[in-house]
Design a protein around this motif. Structure first.
Motif, PDB file in Angstrom:
ATOM      1  N   GLU A  77       0.823  -1.213   0.000  1.00 38.15           N
ATOM      2  CA  GLU A  77       0.000   0.000   0.000  1.00 38.15           C
ATOM      3  C   GLU A  77       0.858   1.265   0.000  1.00 38.15           C
ATOM      4  O   GLU A  77       0.475   2.303   0.541  1.00 38.15           O
ATOM      5  N   ARG A  78       2.009   1.179  -0.658  1.00 39.95           N
ATOM      6  CA  ARG A  78       2.925   2.317  -0.719  1.00 39.95           C
ATOM      7  C   ARG A  78       2.232   3.593  -1.187  1.00 39.95           C
ATOM      8  O   ARG A  78       2.451   4.675  -0.626  1.00 39.95           O
ATOM      9  N   LEU A  79       1.408   3.493  -2.217  1.00 43.42           N
ATOM     10  CA  LEU A  79       0.751   4.679  -2.760  1.00 43.42           C
ATOM     11  C   LEU A  79      -0.281   5.273  -1.810  1.00 43.42           C
ATOM     12  O   LEU A  79      -0.707   6.420  -1.990  1.00 43.42           O
ATOM     13  N   GLN A  80      -0.685   4.514  -0.808  1.00 38.69           N
ATOM     14  CA  GLN A  80      -1.598   5.033   0.201  1.00 38.69           C
ATOM     15  C   GLN A  80      -0.852   5.496   1.454  1.00 38.69           C
ATOM     16  O   GLN A  80      -1.238   6.481   2.076  1.00 38.69           O
ATOM     17  N   GLU A  81       0.224   4.796   1.804  1.00 35.29           N
ATOM     18  CA  GLU A  81       0.949   5.131   3.034  1.00 35.29           C
ATOM     19  C   GLU A  81       1.912   6.303   2.851  1.00 35.29           C
ATOM     20  O   GLU A  81       2.165   7.043   3.798  1.00 35.29           O
ATOM     21  N   TYR A  82       2.450   6.458   1.650  1.00 37.95           N
ATOM     22  CA  TYR A  82       3.316   7.595   1.367  1.00 37.95           C
ATOM     23  C   TYR A  82       2.460   8.753   0.857  1.00 37.95           C
ATOM     24  O   TYR A  82       1.426   8.553   0.228  1.00 37.95           O
ATOM     25  N   GLY A  83       2.926   9.964   1.095  1.00 35.77           N
ATOM     26  CA  GLY A  83       2.193  11.151   0.674  1.00 35.77           C
ATOM     27  C   GLY A  83       2.286  12.202   1.756  1.00 35.77           C
ATOM     28  O   GLY A  83       3.305  12.325   2.440  1.00 35.77           O
ATOM     29  N   LYS A  92      -7.043  10.456  -4.598  1.00 35.93           N
ATOM     30  CA  LYS A  92      -7.231   9.923  -3.239  1.00 35.93           C
ATOM     31  C   LYS A  92      -6.081   9.015  -2.803  1.00 35.93           C
ATOM     32  O   LYS A  92      -6.240   8.206  -1.885  1.00 35.93           O
ATOM     33  N   ARG A  93      -4.928   9.150  -3.462  1.00 36.59           N
ATOM     34  CA  ARG A  93      -3.733   8.435  -3.013  1.00 36.59           C
ATOM     35  C   ARG A  93      -3.165   9.157  -1.794  1.00 36.59           C
ATOM     36  O   ARG A  93      -3.354  10.360  -1.629  1.00 36.59           O
ATOM     37  N   GLY A  94      -2.460   8.413  -0.958  1.00 39.70           N
ATOM     38  CA  GLY A  94      -1.937   8.991   0.273  1.00 39.70           C
ATOM     39  C   GLY A  94      -2.948   9.019   1.399  1.00 39.70           C
ATOM     40  O   GLY A  94      -2.763   9.713   2.398  1.00 39.70           O
TER      41      GLY A  94
END
Length: 262
Positions: A77-83, A92-94
């Motif tokens: 879930e890198r694209l959700q956890e990073y940001g 809605k990424r991050g």
């Protein structure tokens, strides 16, 4: 002096998964003396970055002070956890960046303290590559009591709240807005790198690729805050540099000497 590598897994209640971290440190380090700490996002890239070899050369040349590097592997879930925490981008990424930030401050750093109980760190830096660089900037900026220095390699500073062509202006860049809207001036120092071949996109058609424009504009926001380009900010623009590990490997010694040089 040789570099030793250890791998640990931190079972995160916040992220609900185990996070693998590689630890790199010199074998002859006196743990009763202050050393430095570096957290590194996308730690699974340390082999491609040739980080161990880079460190060995720097220690052999007596170029840097002892540093413990914690290379944090990213997950699925890198694209959700990073940001940027609490500021997802237009797709809605991050969305989990706030939880990842809590993992760093509430779980990872205490785990390192427990692992090295006799250690007092002279300084703590956080660095990352691409989206991991944006994440490092966000977390350190919002926790200046825990961090001293920030390293951003080819940072995803284009991260934006509106899509291009759908009302976007440069004011919608999330990292720039975060800095602009912070009332205080955190006690931090900044190292930023781009490459002239980082990308080809040039949304304002000014002949300068977006990654360079976005980085320069972030530096301008920092200068408005009162940071000095001479004392507080270091910018490295690499001619021919790409958005890849070989480029970042070439830049890494410069960052390590800036952050931890003797």
């Amino acid at each position: 002096m040789t570099i030793i590598k250890d791998t640990i897994t931190i079972n995160s209640a916040l992220l609900n998964r185990g996070i693998v971290c590689d630890l790199l440190m010199p074998d002859e380090m006196d743990m009763n003396q202050p050393v430095h700490l570096l957290l590194l996002n996308d730690g699974q890239e340390i082999e491609a970055l040739q980080l161990k070899q880079i460190l060995q050369t720097l220690y052999d040349n007596n170029a840097i002070a002892p540093v413990v590097i914690v290379a944090i592997h990213s997950g699925e879930e890198r694209l959700q956890e990073y940001g940027v925490a609490n500021r997802p981008d237009f797709k809605k990424r991050g969305a989990k960046a706030d939880i990842y930030s809590q993992f760093i401050t509430a779980e990872l750093l205490p785990a390192i303290t427990e692992l090295l109980p006799a250690q007092t760190f002279a300084s703590t830096a956080f660095a990352g590559f691409s989206l991991g660089g944006l994440s490092a900037l966000d977390i350190a900026w919002n926790n200046p009591e825990l961090f001293d220095k920030i390293g951003v390699f080819s940072g995803s500073l284009w991260w934006r709240s509106k899509e291009i062509g759908k009302g976007y202006t440069d004011a919608d860049r999330i990292a720039h807005a975060m800095i602009r809207e912070t009332s205080s001036k955190p006690e931090l120092k900044f190292w930023l790198q781009t490459g002239t071949h980082d990308e080809t996109a040039d949304r304002n058609q000014n002949g300068i690729i977006d990654s360079i424009d976005d980085t320069i504009d972030l530096i301008k926001e920092l200068e408005v805050k009162g940071y000095s380009r001479t004392d507080d900010i270091r910018y490295l623009e690499m001619v021919g540099g790409k958005h890849d590990a070989p480029t970042w490997a070439k830049a890494m010694p410069k960052f390590l000497c800036w952050a931890f040089g003797k």
